[in-house]
Write a protein that holds these residues in place. Structure first.
Motif, short mmCIF file in Angstrom:
data_model
loop_
_atom_site.label_atom_id
_atom_site.label_comp_id
_atom_site.label_asym_id
_atom_site.label_seq_id
_atom_site.Cartn_x
_atom_site.Cartn_y
_atom_site.Cartn_z
N GLU A 1 0.94 -1.19 0.14
CA GLU A 1 0.26 0.04 0.13
C GLU A 1 0.70 1.23 0.01
OE1 GLU A 1 -3.38 0.16 -0.42
OE2 GLU A 1 -3.60 -1.89 -0.45
N PRO A 2 0.48 2.31 -0.80
CA PRO A 2 1.23 3.60 -0.72
C PRO A 2 1.26 3.93 0.59
CG PRO A 2 -0.90 3.79 -1.82
CD PRO A 2 -0.95 2.34 -1.37
N THR A 3 2.48 4.43 1.09
CA THR A 3 2.90 5.38 2.26
C THR A 3 2.93 6.98 1.95
OG1 THR A 3 5.00 5.02 1.91
CG2 THR A 3 3.87 3.32 3.04
N GLY A 4 2.79 7.70 3.07
CA GLY A 4 3.16 9.12 3.06
C GLY A 4 2.11 9.96 2.22
N GLY A 5 0.84 9.30 1.88
CA GLY A 5 -0.04 10.07 0.99
C GLY A 5 0.00 9.69 -0.42
N GLY A 6 0.86 8.70 -0.51
CA GLY A 6 0.90 8.50 -2.16
C GLY A 6 0.11 7.84 -2.62
N THR A 7 0.01 7.67 -4.02
CA THR A 7 -1.16 6.95 -4.92
C THR A 7 -0.57 5.79 -5.69
OG1 THR A 7 -0.68 8.58 -6.40
CG2 THR A 7 -2.38 9.16 -5.01
N ILE A 8 0.63 5.41 -5.59
CA ILE A 8 0.96 4.24 -6.24
C ILE A 8 1.13 2.91 -5.68
CG2 ILE A 8 3.12 3.55 -7.57
CD1 ILE A 8 3.93 6.48 -8.25
N LEU A 9 0.53 1.96 -6.03
CA LEU A 9 0.66 0.58 -5.51
C LEU A 9 1.56 -0.01 -6.14
CD1 LEU A 9 -3.15 -0.53 -5.50
CD2 LEU A 9 -1.48 0.09 -3.73
#
Length: 135
Positions: A38-46
Motif C-alpha cells: 500500500e502507498p505510504t506518506g499519502g502516495g497513490t502508487i501501488l
C-alpha cells in the motif's frame, strides 16, 4: 485473500476441479501469488509483486500427436529477395516439442534457403509462425 506479515508464511490448500466431460490430453495452468504494498506518506502508487508456478495436467486416455501446416505465404520482393511464412499448429491433444525445418526450393529442386525453429513446448490447439527471408 490471505494477509501475511513480513517473514510470515502459511500453507494454502487448493483444489482443481476437472469437468467430467473433459477430453484426454495435456492442459496447462498456473497459480499466481500477488503481494501488494500500500502507498505510504499519502502516495497513490501501488507496488505489486507477483510470483507463479506452472501446472501441467494430463488427463488419461488416448494420446494424439499431430500437426498441420497452413497459411503459406510467399512474397517476391525487389532484388530477388523472397519472404515466406507458414503457420504450424498442434492438432493433437498433447504437448509436442520438435524442430521444424522449412526449405524453399526452386523449380529445379535446388534448395534456395532453409529456416529452422524449435517449437519449444507447443500446446494442443496452439500454433506458431515460421518465417524466412532469402538474401
Amino acid at each position: 485473500k490471505v494477509f501475511l506479515k513480513m517473514g510470515e508464511s502459511k500453507e494454502i490448500p487448493f483444489l482443481i476441479k476437472i469437468p467430467t466431460d473433459v477430453t484426454p490430453g495435456d492442459y496447462p495452468g498456473g497459480i499466481v501469488v500477488e503481494a501488494i504494498e500500500e502507498p505510504t506518506g499519502g502516495g497513490t502508487i501501488l507496488i505489486k509483486s507477483r510470483a507463479g508456478n506452472k501446472l501441467h495436467l494430463t488427463i488419461r486416455g488416448e494420446k494424439i500427436k499431430g500437426f498441420s501446416a497452413s497459411k503459406l505465404d510467399i512474397n517476391i520482393l525487389e532484388n530477388k529477395i523472397i519472404r515466406t511464412s507458414v503457420n504450424i499448429e498442434n492438432t493433437g491433444n498433447i504437448v509436442i516439442n520438435f524442430p521444424i525445418k522449412f526449405s524453399l526450393v526452386n523449380s529445379k529442386g535446388n534448395v534456395i534457403n532453409t529456416a529452422e525453429k524449435d517449437t519449444g513446448s507447443l500446446l494442443p490447439k496452439k500454433g506458431l509462425d515460421l518465417k524466412q527471408k532469402t538474401a
